[in-house]
Design a protein around this motif. Structure first.
Motif, PDB file in Angstrom:
ATOM      1  N   PHE A 144       0.805  -1.214   0.000  1.00 19.48           N
ATOM      2  CA  PHE A 144       0.000   0.000   0.000  1.00 19.48           C
ATOM      3  C   PHE A 144       0.844   1.272   0.000  1.00 19.48           C
ATOM      4  CE2 PHE A 144      -3.134  -3.152   1.042  1.00 19.48           C
ATOM      5  CZ  PHE A 144      -4.196  -2.742   0.260  1.00 19.48           C
ATOM      6  N   ASP A 145       2.073   1.192   0.443  1.00 14.10           N
ATOM      7  CA  ASP A 145       2.982   2.318   0.211  1.00 14.10           C
ATOM      8  C   ASP A 145       3.159   2.528  -1.290  1.00 14.10           C
ATOM      9  OD1 ASP A 145       3.478   3.303   2.690  1.00 14.10           O
ATOM     10  OD2 ASP A 145       5.448   2.402   2.940  1.00 14.10           O
ATOM     11  N   THR A 146       3.390   1.421  -1.997  1.00 12.80           N
ATOM     12  CA  THR A 146       3.572   1.494  -3.445  1.00 12.80           C
ATOM     13  C   THR A 146       2.293   1.952  -4.138  1.00 12.80           C
ATOM     14  OG1 THR A 146       5.218  -0.273  -3.393  1.00 12.80           O
ATOM     15  CG2 THR A 146       4.147   0.154  -5.509  1.00 12.80           C
ATOM     16  N   THR A 147       1.161   1.397  -3.710  1.00 10.94           N
ATOM     17  CA  THR A 147      -0.121   1.782  -4.296  1.00 10.94           C
ATOM     18  C   THR A 147      -0.355   3.281  -4.161  1.00 10.94           C
ATOM     19  OG1 THR A 147      -1.079  -0.380  -3.790  1.00 10.94           O
ATOM     20  CG2 THR A 147      -2.612   1.431  -4.196  1.00 10.94           C
ATOM     21  N   THR A 202      -0.199   9.472  10.921  1.00 17.83           N
ATOM     22  CA  THR A 202       0.328   8.153  11.289  1.00 17.83           C
ATOM     23  C   THR A 202       1.762   7.993  10.809  1.00 17.83           C
ATOM     24  OG1 THR A 202      -0.519   7.153   9.252  1.00 17.83           O
ATOM     25  CG2 THR A 202      -1.949   7.069  11.197  1.00 17.83           C
ATOM     26  N   PHE A 203       2.208   8.953   9.980  1.00 14.09           N
ATOM     27  CA  PHE A 203       3.538   8.914   9.371  1.00 14.09           C
ATOM     28  C   PHE A 203       3.729   7.622   8.596  1.00 14.09           C
ATOM     29  CE2 PHE A 203       8.036  10.178   9.120  1.00 14.09           C
ATOM     30  CZ  PHE A 203       7.877  11.550   9.050  1.00 14.09           C
ATOM     31  N   SER A 204       2.631   7.192   7.944  1.00 10.01           N
ATOM     32  CA  SER A 204       2.670   5.957   7.169  1.00 10.01           C
ATOM     33  C   SER A 204       1.625   6.031   6.069  1.00 10.01           C
ATOM     34  CB  SER A 204       2.395   4.744   8.064  1.00 10.01           C
ATOM     35  OG  SER A 204       2.155   3.585   7.282  1.00 10.01           O
ATOM     36  N   ILE A 205       2.070   5.963   4.813  1.00 12.85           N
ATOM     37  CA  ILE A 205       1.122   5.959   3.706  1.00 12.85           C
ATOM     38  C   ILE A 205       0.211   4.750   3.805  1.00 12.85           C
ATOM     39  CG2 ILE A 205       0.895   5.797   1.200  1.00 12.85           C
ATOM     40  CD1 ILE A 205       3.530   7.301   0.955  1.00 12.85           C
ATOM     41  N   ALA A 206       0.780   3.591   4.106  1.00 13.26           N
ATOM     42  CA  ALA A 206       0.002   2.360   4.169  1.00 13.26           C
ATOM     43  C   ALA A 206      -1.052   2.405   5.267  1.00 13.26           C
ATOM     44  CB  ALA A 206       0.928   1.166   4.372  1.00 13.26           C
ATOM     45  N   ASP A 207      -0.667   2.802   6.479  1.00  8.13           N
ATOM     46  CA  ASP A 207      -1.632   2.853   7.578  1.00  8.13           C
ATOM     47  C   ASP A 207      -2.707   3.894   7.323  1.00  8.13           C
ATOM     48  OD1 ASP A 207      -0.364   0.836   8.914  1.00  8.13           O
ATOM     49  OD2 ASP A 207       0.674   2.126  10.344  1.00  8.13           O
ATOM     50  N   GLY A 208      -2.313   5.027   6.758  1.00 11.28           N
ATOM     51  CA  GLY A 208      -3.295   6.058   6.452  1.00 11.28           C
ATOM     52  C   GLY A 208      -4.324   5.580   5.447  1.00 11.28           C
ATOM     53  N   ILE A 209      -3.849   4.883   4.401  1.00  8.43           N
ATOM     54  CA  ILE A 209      -4.765   4.324   3.405  1.00  8.43           C
ATOM     55  C   ILE A 209      -5.672   3.284   4.061  1.00  8.43           C
ATOM     56  CG2 ILE A 209      -4.896   2.871   1.342  1.00  8.43           C
ATOM     57  CD1 ILE A 209      -2.363   4.240   0.340  1.00  8.43           C
ATOM     58  N   GLY A 210      -5.102   2.450   4.924  1.00 11.14           N
ATOM     59  CA  GLY A 210      -5.901   1.434   5.599  1.00 11.14           C
ATOM     60  C   GLY A 210      -7.004   2.030   6.444  1.00 11.14           C
ATOM     61  N   ILE A 211      -6.673   3.073   7.211  1.00  9.23           N
ATOM     62  CA  ILE A 211      -7.690   3.751   8.023  1.00  9.23           C
ATOM     63  C   ILE A 211      -8.769   4.343   7.124  1.00  9.23           C
ATOM     64  CG2 ILE A 211      -8.093   5.735   9.542  1.00  9.23           C
ATOM     65  CD1 ILE A 211      -5.289   5.186  10.723  1.00  9.23           C
ATOM     66  N   GLY A 212      -8.350   4.903   5.995  1.00 10.35           N
ATOM     67  CA  GLY A 212      -9.308   5.478   5.060  1.00 10.35           C
ATOM     68  C   GLY A 212     -10.234   4.428   4.462  1.00 10.35           C
ATOM     69  N   PHE A 213      -9.673   3.272   4.086  1.00  8.50           N
ATOM     70  CA  PHE A 213     -10.483   2.198   3.511  1.00  8.50           C
ATOM     71  C   PHE A 213     -11.528   1.706   4.517  1.00  8.50           C
ATOM     72  CE2 PHE A 213      -7.479   0.387   0.006  1.00  8.50           C
ATOM     73  CZ  PHE A 213      -7.507   1.617  -0.619  1.00  8.50           C
ATOM     74  N   VAL A 214     -11.076   1.447   5.739  1.00  2.00           N
ATOM     75  CA  VAL A 214     -11.998   0.962   6.762  1.00  2.00           C
ATOM     76  C   VAL A 214     -13.098   1.983   7.017  1.00  2.00           C
ATOM     77  CG1 VAL A 214     -12.220   0.301   9.183  1.00  2.00           C
ATOM     78  CG2 VAL A 214     -10.275  -0.526   7.848  1.00  2.00           C
ATOM     79  N   THR A 215     -12.711   3.255   7.117  1.00  2.00           N
ATOM     80  CA  THR A 215     -13.690   4.322   7.352  1.00  2.00           C
ATOM     81  C   THR A 215     -14.711   4.399   6.221  1.00  2.00           C
ATOM     82  OG1 THR A 215     -12.046   5.612   8.575  1.00  2.00           O
ATOM     83  CG2 THR A 215     -13.973   6.801   7.751  1.00  2.00           C
ATOM     84  N   TYR A 216     -14.225   4.300   4.986  1.00  2.00           N
ATOM     85  CA  TYR A 216     -15.096   4.393   3.816  1.00  2.00           C
ATOM     86  C   TYR A 216     -16.143   3.287   3.821  1.00  2.00           C
ATOM     87  CZ  TYR A 216     -16.400   4.922  -1.132  1.00  2.00           C
ATOM     88  OH  TYR A 216     -17.088   5.115  -2.298  1.00  2.00           O
ATOM     89  N   VAL A 217     -15.695   2.058   4.044  1.00  2.00           N
ATOM     90  CA  VAL A 217     -16.614   0.918   4.021  1.00  2.00           C
ATOM     91  C   VAL A 217     -17.614   1.005   5.167  1.00  2.00           C
ATOM     92  CG1 VAL A 217     -16.780  -1.586   4.275  1.00  2.00           C
ATOM     93  CG2 VAL A 217     -15.008  -0.589   2.812  1.00  2.00           C
ATOM     94  N   VAL A 218     -17.152   1.337   6.353  1.00  2.00           N
ATOM     95  CA  VAL A 218     -18.053   1.441   7.510  1.00  2.00           C
ATOM     96  C   VAL A 218     -19.120   2.504   7.266  1.00  2.00           C
ATOM     97  CG1 VAL A 218     -18.199   2.138   9.928  1.00  2.00           C
ATOM     98  CG2 VAL A 218     -16.398   0.571   9.196  1.00  2.00           C
ATOM     99  N   ILE A 219     -18.703   3.660   6.763  1.00  2.00           N
ATOM    100  CA  ILE A 219     -19.664   4.744   6.492  1.00  2.00           C
ATOM    101  C   ILE A 219     -20.700   4.309   5.459  1.00  2.00           C
ATOM    102  CG2 ILE A 219     -19.899   7.017   5.413  1.00  2.00           C
ATOM    103  CD1 ILE A 219     -17.319   7.837   6.783  1.00  2.00           C
ATOM    104  N   LYS A 220     -20.237   3.703   4.361  1.00  2.00           N
ATOM    105  CA  LYS A 220     -21.162   3.297   3.308  1.00  2.00           C
ATOM    106  C   LYS A 220     -22.161   2.249   3.806  1.00  2.00           C
ATOM    107  CE  LYS A 220     -19.712   5.734  -0.242  1.00  2.00           C
ATOM    108  NZ  LYS A 220     -20.575   6.707  -0.951  1.00  2.00           N
ATOM    109  N   VAL A 221     -21.679   1.292   4.595  1.00  2.00           N
ATOM    110  CA  VAL A 221     -22.561   0.249   5.123  1.00  2.00           C
ATOM    111  C   VAL A 221     -23.587   0.859   6.074  1.00  2.00           C
ATOM    112  CG1 VAL A 221     -22.671  -1.806   6.587  1.00  2.00           C
ATOM    113  CG2 VAL A 221     -20.907  -1.618   4.817  1.00  2.00           C
ATOM    114  N   MET A 222     -23.145   1.710   6.983  1.00  2.00           N
ATOM    115  CA  MET A 222     -24.053   2.297   7.963  1.00  2.00           C
ATOM    116  C   MET A 222     -25.025   3.280   7.319  1.00  2.00           C
ATOM    117  SD  MET A 222     -21.537   2.824  11.257  1.00  2.00           S
ATOM    118  CE  MET A 222     -22.907   3.223  12.344  1.00  2.00           C
TER     119      MET A 222
END
Length: 432
Positions: free
Chosen positions: A256-259, A387-407
């Motif tokens: 996900f850093d690369t992505t 988070t000083f991490s591209i990967a962790d930031g993207i991960g938090i964003g993905f989880v947030t996006y899915v949770v919001i859309k589902v709810m």
């Protein structure tokens, strides 16, 4: 010869020239040359031979960047990743107690898995499953991330136990020169001066030497002996059960850093197609994963695409010729280590800060009228730098996006691939 270069890289098709591509390559190299000196220092804390790691860093960067340029034809440079090297030294070796040879073996195994995923369409599915608005947020978040790195390297901000971050000594030579250099780069860019970032970096370097804030270290030295780290990896040791979590961490973070880097740099260079996708993405991913495999064999931590490549694209780089120039400069760095070492972090900070400003403009493209889109996008953009991490930031964003859309009763807007990746990140945060 010029005609062959034109045809191979498609310079006219992308609206660029050999001269522009060379300038862009030099710009990218100057903004990431620090890795040749920082990476050996970090891996030395794991007990690795510093001089051999210096050679491994330069050679792995040159090899993987050359593959990116010649095979994928993108102006993206690669080198051992910051963050991944810290995880290698301070978590795997110092924290978990594994030998550095075993840690290198884990990097190799993760690289092989990367390569398998890159040859198969799995990584491409993941990247193409990212919603367009999240891609904008990733680009903007990386820009903010770069901004923090630049301001830190310039001494404008510094760590604080009370407030996490605070103002540095703004009258010291480093922040003064860096901010002046930033002004020069912006002004020259506004006037359409080619190579504005290079001029700014070299100007700040020269001024810093005159001021006494940095030292001129000379020109040439013979490359160190690479053999102490060459092929020293312990693959058998890396295949023990206790290393599974380590291998998965290398795999997930590098993926996900690369992505994020590919999306951010490609968008900043206007290389995405009409659907917001990156053409020939499988080739770019193969270049990245091959670099990790080669880097482990040479004796360094995972190799990844560098967000500093955006400095080169801001200077006009649009093809793999930019990457080829960067690769050549990393080879030259083996013999001109003192010269490259004369460029201090505060001298490259202005170029990185300028790129940060360009990339942050992606926030304007977020769908602000749809709160289920904008909320997740803002969280992503904020999480990446904090988070000083591209990967962790993207991960938090993905989880947030899915949770919001589902709810919100709009789960159908989440593709199965995106939902699976979000679950993977949730598991990573919970158990790794």
């Amino acid at each position: 010869m010029a005609l062959d270069v034109e045809r191979y890289f498609g310079l006219s098709e992308r609206g660029t020239t050999v001269r522009t591509e060379v300038w862009a390559g030099v710009t990218t190299f100057l903004t990431m040359a620090y890795i040749a000196f920082v990476n050996p220092q970090i891996l030395a804390d794991a007990g690795m031979p510093r001089d051999a790691v210096f050679v491994a860093t330069c050679v792995s960067a040159a090899f993987s960047t050359l593959v990116m340029g010649l095979y994928a034809n993108y102006p993206i440079a690669l080198a051992p990743g910051m963050g991944l090297n810290a995880f290698f030294s301070y978590v795997v070796v110092q924290g978990l107690g594994y030998e550095w040879e075993v840690a290198l073996g884990a990097v190799f195994v993760a690289g092989v898995l990367f390569l398998a995923l890159s040859v198969l369409p799995v990584r491409e599915w993941i990247i193409n499953a990212v919603p367009a608005r999240l891609k904008m947020a990733i680009s903007a978040g990386i820009g903010l991330f770069l901004g923090i790195i630049a301001l830190r390297n310039a001494g404008v901000i510094q760590a604080s136990e009370a407030t996490l971050v605070t103002t540095g000594d703004l009258v010291a030579a480093e922040p003064v020169l860096a901010l002046l250099g930033f002004g020069v780069i912006v002004a020259l860019s506004a006037r359409g001066v080619p190579g504005a970032a290079v001029i700014g970096v070299l100007g700040v370097t020269g001024a810093g030497i005159v001021w006494g804030a940095s030292e001129w270290q000379g020109f040439v030295s013979a490359p160190p002996d690479p053999t102490p780290a060459l092929l020293a990896l312990d693959i058998a040791g890396a295949l023990q059960t206790g290393m599974i979590a380590v291998i998965l961490t290398f795999l997930i973070v590098d993926l996900f850093d690369t992505t994020g880097t590919l999306i951010g740099v490609a968008r900043q260079a206007n290389l995405l197609d009409d659907r917001g996708r990156l053409p020939r993405i499988s080739r770019a991913l193969i270049a990245d994963s091959t670099g990790t495999v080669a880097g482990a064999a040479l004796g360094t931590s995972p190799v990844t695409s560098y967000i500093e490549s955006a400095a080169g694209t801001s200077a006009g780089g649009r093809t793999g010729l930019t990457a080829v120039v960067v690769a050549g400069l990393f080879v030259a760095c083996l013999f001109f280590a003192p010269l490259a070492g004369s460029i201090p972090p505060y001298a490259t900070a202005p170029a990185i800060l300028y790129v940060a400003c360009l990339m942050a403009r992606a926030l304007a493209d977020i769908e602000w009228g749809d709160v289920t889109e904008s909320a997740a996008a803002v969280v992503t953009a904020i999480a990446i730098p904090l988070t000083f991490s591209i990967a962790d930031g993207i991960g938090i964003g993905f989880v947030t996006y899915v949770v919001i859309k589902v709810m919100a009763g709009r789960a159908r807007e989440c593709s199965p691939t995106l939902a699976a990746v979000a679950l993977m990140f949730a598991a990573k945060f919970a158990f790794l």
